[in-house]
Scaffold this active site. Sequence first.
Site, short mmCIF file in Angstrom:
data_model
loop_
_atom_site.label_atom_id
_atom_site.label_comp_id
_atom_site.label_asym_id
_atom_site.label_seq_id
_atom_site.Cartn_x
_atom_site.Cartn_y
_atom_site.Cartn_z
CB THR A 26 -0.91 0.05 1.22
OG1 THR A 26 -1.84 -1.00 1.13
CG2 THR A 26 -1.71 1.34 1.26
CB THR B 69 -13.79 1.87 13.37
OG1 THR B 69 -12.59 1.40 13.98
CG2 THR B 69 -14.67 0.68 13.04
#
Length: 388
Positions: free
Chosen positions: A183, A388
């Site tokens: 990533t 979250t």
Amino acid sequence: MAQTGITAPKGFVASATTAGIKPSGKPDMALVVNQGPEYTAAAVFTRNRVIASPVKVSRENVADGQLKAVLYNAGNANACNGTQGDADARESVNTLATKLGLAPEDIGVCSTGLIGELLPMDKVTAGIEALTAEGALGDNGAAAAQAIMTTDTVDKETVVFADGWTVGAMGKGVGMMAPSLATMLVCLTTDASITPAMARIALAKATAVTFETLDIDGSTSTNDTVFLLASGASGVKPTQDELNDAVFAACSDLAEQMQADAEGVTKRVSVTVTGTTTDEMAINAARTIARDNLFKCAMFGSDPNWGRVLAAVGMADADMDPDHIAVYFNDQAVCLDSTGAPGAREVDLSGADIAVRVDLGAGGEGQATVRTTDLSYSYVEINSAYST
């Protein structure tokens, strides 16, 4: 004042802003602009077959070896969003092209963040407005590097000074680190005068032995992109070897910074494999060890458990003599001829850096090194709470 990243080379400006894409409210959009006089570009992308919409657009636009700007957003990957994601990536490029007076095909676009959520295009559009406002573009390489961060704890920049020309770079990425990049978003800039072919060669060589040998958790992202942009503003025309060396140095520095900032890292581990037939076999074996969770847990616990190395490497697709494997931790033999060496359990691995060397005993000349980290409680905490 000279910058330490993408605006260090002549001919480059950058801007950054907070568009509200990140829930944290931190900066989340950046822009890099090549002011020329040349606009050479090359790129390396993820090899994951599931690719994000910005990768599709950037791959098309850089194909001719020319780019004048790259747009970044963090907090949303714009991946796995179907045709709407593709349309949003193109809309972002079109909006920026209008603001800068460029053709859309002269712009690259990169996104990083959560997969499967649509880009908030109202925020992206407002962000582009801020990035291109009067006075926004300038020597803002550090701000741009901060804006592309996700779970990174520090921004990552580097600069390499050559003979009359410079390479600058910024990058992000601390998780989902595996071969075929990570990533990871990286932008390298240079004021050298080079051809697209030279840029492609230098970038391919550098990434193969830096980012592609960084394996934090065995996961490969949908969004990986490494750009190399060249302005030619120095007027210096380096040789291919000179360019290769400078680009490698910049990539190597960023890869080390990514390893040091990897999610939950407490140990920086290098795994070197020798004694097999080919380099490809060696890197396969090194990656197999580096990805093994039991091995990584042993590193977290500073445990010189050489048995976990043997158990892992035995699964690798590499030539080896199973009865004559040797393992060394920080240059101390812990396993010889596939059995424990005297004092193996007393080897001190309490330091932050651990070097693991494995000789597969097959007598070949293949060798490779992979950089990884341990597997800590913090890694689990960070990734269990990511959405979250």
